[in-house]
Scaffold this motif. Structure first.
Motif, PDB file in Angstrom:
ATOM      1  N   GLU A 136       4.982 -17.522   5.492  1.00 19.57           N
ATOM      2  CA  GLU A 136       5.137 -17.679   4.043  1.00 19.57           C
ATOM      3  C   GLU A 136       6.433 -18.442   3.725  1.00 19.57           C
ATOM      4  OE1 GLU A 136       5.266 -14.384   0.787  1.00 19.57           O
ATOM      5  OE2 GLU A 136       3.434 -14.151   1.988  1.00 19.57           O
ATOM      6  N   LEU A 137       6.331 -19.326   2.746  1.00 19.43           N
ATOM      7  CA  LEU A 137       7.479 -20.175   2.405  1.00 19.43           C
ATOM      8  C   LEU A 137       7.569 -20.347   0.892  1.00 19.43           C
ATOM      9  CD1 LEU A 137       6.879 -22.945   5.080  1.00 19.43           C
ATOM     10  CD2 LEU A 137       9.011 -21.643   4.853  1.00 19.43           C
ATOM     11  N   PRO A 138       8.783 -20.458   0.361  1.00 20.87           N
ATOM     12  CA  PRO A 138       8.893 -20.819  -1.064  1.00 20.87           C
ATOM     13  C   PRO A 138       8.387 -22.235  -1.263  1.00 20.87           C
ATOM     14  CG  PRO A 138      11.042 -20.889   0.005  1.00 20.87           C
ATOM     15  CD  PRO A 138      10.081 -20.370   1.034  1.00 20.87           C
ATOM     16  N   LEU A 139       8.068 -22.538  -2.509  1.00 19.66           N
ATOM     17  CA  LEU A 139       7.603 -23.891  -2.823  1.00 19.66           C
ATOM     18  C   LEU A 139       8.754 -24.867  -2.613  1.00 19.66           C
ATOM     19  CD1 LEU A 139       4.906 -24.952  -3.868  1.00 19.66           C
ATOM     20  CD2 LEU A 139       5.817 -24.765  -6.191  1.00 19.66           C
ATOM     21  N   TYR A 140       8.473 -25.938  -1.878  1.00 24.07           N
ATOM     22  CA  TYR A 140       9.560 -26.883  -1.581  1.00 24.07           C
ATOM     23  C   TYR A 140      10.149 -27.491  -2.849  1.00 24.07           C
ATOM     24  CZ  TYR A 140      12.638 -30.414  -0.133  1.00 24.07           C
ATOM     25  OH  TYR A 140      13.803 -31.124  -0.005  1.00 24.07           O
ATOM     26  N   GLY A 141      11.446 -27.554  -2.883  1.00 25.38           N
ATOM     27  CA  GLY A 141      12.156 -28.252  -3.962  1.00 25.38           C
ATOM     28  C   GLY A 141      13.538 -28.610  -3.455  1.00 25.38           C
ATOM     29  N   ILE A 142      14.016 -29.774  -3.815  1.00 20.53           N
ATOM     30  CA  ILE A 142      15.322 -30.231  -3.331  1.00 20.53           C
ATOM     31  C   ILE A 142      16.447 -29.289  -3.778  1.00 20.53           C
ATOM     32  CG2 ILE A 142      15.673 -31.858  -5.269  1.00 20.53           C
ATOM     33  CD1 ILE A 142      16.667 -32.598  -1.641  1.00 20.53           C
ATOM     34  N   ASP A 143      16.300 -28.722  -4.983  1.00 19.95           N
ATOM     35  CA  ASP A 143      17.358 -27.826  -5.481  1.00 19.95           C
ATOM     36  C   ASP A 143      17.364 -26.517  -4.697  1.00 19.95           C
ATOM     37  OD1 ASP A 143      18.057 -29.713  -7.364  1.00 19.95           O
ATOM     38  OD2 ASP A 143      16.521 -29.006  -8.760  1.00 19.95           O
ATOM     39  N   TYR A 144      16.144 -26.015  -4.395  1.00 16.82           N
ATOM     40  CA  TYR A 144      16.062 -24.796  -3.574  1.00 16.82           C
ATOM     41  C   TYR A 144      16.719 -25.065  -2.216  1.00 16.82           C
ATOM     42  CZ  TYR A 144      14.309 -20.671  -1.213  1.00 16.82           C
ATOM     43  OH  TYR A 144      14.239 -19.483  -0.522  1.00 16.82           O
ATOM     44  N   GLU A 145      16.413 -26.209  -1.660  1.00 19.57           N
ATOM     45  CA  GLU A 145      16.969 -26.533  -0.336  1.00 19.57           C
ATOM     46  C   GLU A 145      18.503 -26.604  -0.392  1.00 19.57           C
ATOM     47  OE1 GLU A 145      15.444 -30.117   1.523  1.00 19.57           O
ATOM     48  OE2 GLU A 145      16.954 -29.977   3.096  1.00 19.57           O
ATOM     49  N   LYS A 146      19.033 -27.230  -1.434  1.00 23.61           N
ATOM     50  CA  LYS A 146      20.503 -27.334  -1.563  1.00 23.61           C
ATOM     51  C   LYS A 146      21.136 -25.959  -1.714  1.00 23.61           C
ATOM     52  CE  LYS A 146      20.968 -31.920  -3.626  1.00 23.61           C
ATOM     53  NZ  LYS A 146      20.680 -32.547  -4.915  1.00 23.61           N
ATOM     54  N   ASP A 147      20.474 -25.098  -2.483  1.00 23.92           N
ATOM     55  CA  ASP A 147      21.069 -23.782  -2.784  1.00 23.92           C
ATOM     56  C   ASP A 147      20.906 -22.786  -1.644  1.00 23.92           C
ATOM     57  OD1 ASP A 147      21.726 -24.774  -5.216  1.00 23.92           O
ATOM     58  OD2 ASP A 147      20.137 -23.766  -6.348  1.00 23.92           O
ATOM     59  N   HIS A 148      19.747 -22.860  -0.951  1.00 24.26           N
ATOM     60  CA  HIS A 148      19.426 -21.798   0.020  1.00 24.26           C
ATOM     61  C   HIS A 148      19.238 -22.298   1.440  1.00 24.26           C
ATOM     62  CE1 HIS A 148      18.701 -19.139  -3.434  1.00 24.26           C
ATOM     63  NE2 HIS A 148      17.941 -20.092  -3.948  1.00 24.26           N
ATOM     64  N   GLY A 149      19.205 -23.605   1.638  1.00 26.58           N
ATOM     65  CA  GLY A 149      18.923 -24.132   2.975  1.00 26.58           C
ATOM     66  C   GLY A 149      17.433 -24.074   3.288  1.00 26.58           C
ATOM     67  N   ILE A 150      17.124 -24.321   4.534  1.00 24.44           N
ATOM     68  CA  ILE A 150      15.709 -24.357   4.941  1.00 24.44           C
ATOM     69  C   ILE A 150      15.283 -22.974   5.434  1.00 24.44           C
ATOM     70  CG2 ILE A 150      14.064 -25.394   6.582  1.00 24.44           C
ATOM     71  CD1 ILE A 150      15.795 -27.968   6.400  1.00 24.44           C
ATOM     72  N   PRO A 151      14.191 -22.429   4.898  1.00 17.46           N
ATOM     73  CA  PRO A 151      13.781 -21.071   5.283  1.00 17.46           C
ATOM     74  C   PRO A 151      13.374 -20.985   6.764  1.00 17.46           C
ATOM     75  CG  PRO A 151      12.508 -21.867   3.386  1.00 17.46           C
ATOM     76  CD  PRO A 151      13.288 -23.023   3.895  1.00 17.46           C
ATOM     77  N   ASP A 152      13.593 -19.813   7.337  1.00 13.21           N
ATOM     78  CA  ASP A 152      13.313 -19.601   8.770  1.00 13.21           C
ATOM     79  C   ASP A 152      11.876 -19.949   9.149  1.00 13.21           C
ATOM     80  OD1 ASP A 152      15.849 -18.741   9.118  1.00 13.21           O
ATOM     81  OD2 ASP A 152      15.363 -16.599   9.235  1.00 13.21           O
ATOM     82  N   ASN A 153      10.918 -19.651   8.259  1.00 12.29           N
ATOM     83  CA  ASN A 153       9.518 -19.856   8.653  1.00 12.29           C
ATOM     84  C   ASN A 153       9.156 -21.328   8.895  1.00 12.29           C
ATOM     85  OD1 ASN A 153       8.563 -17.345   9.090  1.00 12.29           O
ATOM     86  ND2 ASN A 153       7.807 -17.013   6.995  1.00 12.29           N
ATOM     87  N   ALA A 154       9.898 -22.230   8.294  1.00 14.42           N
ATOM     88  CA  ALA A 154       9.655 -23.653   8.577  1.00 14.42           C
ATOM     89  C   ALA A 154      10.072 -23.938  10.014  1.00 14.42           C
ATOM     90  CB  ALA A 154      10.437 -24.518   7.594  1.00 14.42           C
ATOM     91  N   GLN A 155      11.224 -23.421  10.393  1.00 13.40           N
ATOM     92  CA  GLN A 155      11.684 -23.595  11.786  1.00 13.40           C
ATOM     93  C   GLN A 155      10.765 -22.833  12.739  1.00 13.40           C
ATOM     94  OE1 GLN A 155      14.662 -25.458  12.946  1.00 13.40           O
ATOM     95  NE2 GLN A 155      13.318 -25.240  14.724  1.00 13.40           N
ATOM     96  N   ASN A 156      10.310 -21.642  12.333  1.00 14.14           N
ATOM     97  CA  ASN A 156       9.434 -20.841  13.203  1.00 14.14           C
ATOM     98  C   ASN A 156       8.139 -21.584  13.513  1.00 14.14           C
ATOM     99  OD1 ASN A 156      11.304 -18.814  13.128  1.00 14.14           O
ATOM    100  ND2 ASN A 156      10.239 -17.581  11.573  1.00 14.14           N
ATOM    101  N   PHE A 157       7.569 -22.214  12.496  1.00  9.01           N
ATOM    102  CA  PHE A 157       6.320 -22.945  12.745  1.00  9.01           C
ATOM    103  C   PHE A 157       6.585 -24.191  13.597  1.00  9.01           C
ATOM    104  CE2 PHE A 157       2.335 -25.048  12.275  1.00  9.01           C
ATOM    105  CZ  PHE A 157       1.426 -24.025  12.067  1.00  9.01           C
ATOM    106  N   LEU A 158       7.674 -24.868  13.291  1.00  7.64           N
ATOM    107  CA  LEU A 158       8.035 -26.054  14.082  1.00  7.64           C
ATOM    108  C   LEU A 158       8.244 -25.670  15.554  1.00  7.64           C
ATOM    109  CD1 LEU A 158       8.612 -29.103  13.820  1.00  7.64           C
ATOM    110  CD2 LEU A 158      11.009 -28.522  13.387  1.00  7.64           C
TER     111      LEU A 158
END
Ligand SMILES: Cc1cc2nc3c(=O)[nH]c(=O)nc-3n(C[C@H](O)[C@H](O)[C@H](O)COP(=O)(O)O)c2cc1C
Length: 177
Positions: free
Chosen positions: A42-64
């Protein structure tokens, strides 16, 4: 023994694409299969502001990490309005922020199926056009139209489609070994 991952570009519990990907992965000889489900990433909806504020969520790295650890990918895409399902596009976007070559040159058997007669042809074409820019290595592709009519637990009903899938599967198998 080679390791392959199989998954659908869908978050439906009864995903027809997951059924197809699982079935096809099981037709490949001498491989360990891990069937992945996007609901487990599960991942939050991608947004540049979310990424700037919170970084990249673990599940993106987990799937990669699952892609990187595999020797090949069996992927069947759901088609929503001619394109990727939201859940798949979201994961795809997040992973691309970590690694622009996210598919990591892993041999891929790319598929799509839908209840209709076009069998997800549009999303399949979209992926064929774009994955190569993102480290994609599509060995073969296959579209299964009219899923309910053409798929059973014993496999593909239509003889021509069955033959086409067997050829695609065999090409993929050769690319892994
Ligand atoms: C929002 C939405 C849009 C859809 N758009 C298409 C479409 O463009 N082409 C198509 O063949 N099927 C379309 N469908 C039907 C899907 O192919 C069908 O729901 C299929 O079961 C999705 O695959 P899945 O079961 O693996 O999730 C759409 C379904 C939804 C919910």
């Amino acid at each position: 023994m080679k390791n392959i991952i199989a998954f659908a570009g869908s978050n439906s519990k009864n995903s027809i694409n997951k059924q197809l990907a699982t079935y096809v992965a099981n037709q490949i000889n001498n491989v360990d299969i891990k069937v992945l489900d996007l609901n487990d990433f599960e991942l939050p909806l991608y947004g540049i502001d979310y990424e700037k504020d919170h970084g990249i969520p673990d599940n993106a790295q987990n799937f990669l990490n699952q892609i990187k650890a595999s020797d090949g990918i069996v992927l069947s895409l759901a088609e929503h309005n001619g394109a990727y399902s939201t859940v798949f596009k979201n994961l795809f976007d997040w992973m691309s922020r970590i690694d622009g070559k996210l598919w990591s040159d892993k041999p891929m058997l790319l598929m799509a199926t839908s209840p209709g007669g076009r069998g997800g042809a549009s999303v399949l074409q979209l992926a064929r056009n774009t994955f190569s820019h993102l480290g994609g290595n599509i060995i073969a592709d296959f579209s299964l139209p009219s899923f309910a009519q053409n798929f059973s637990i014993d496999g593909i009903v239509d003889a021509n489609l069955k033959h086409e899938l067997a050829e695609a599967t065999s090409k993929f198998e050769s690319a892994i070994y």
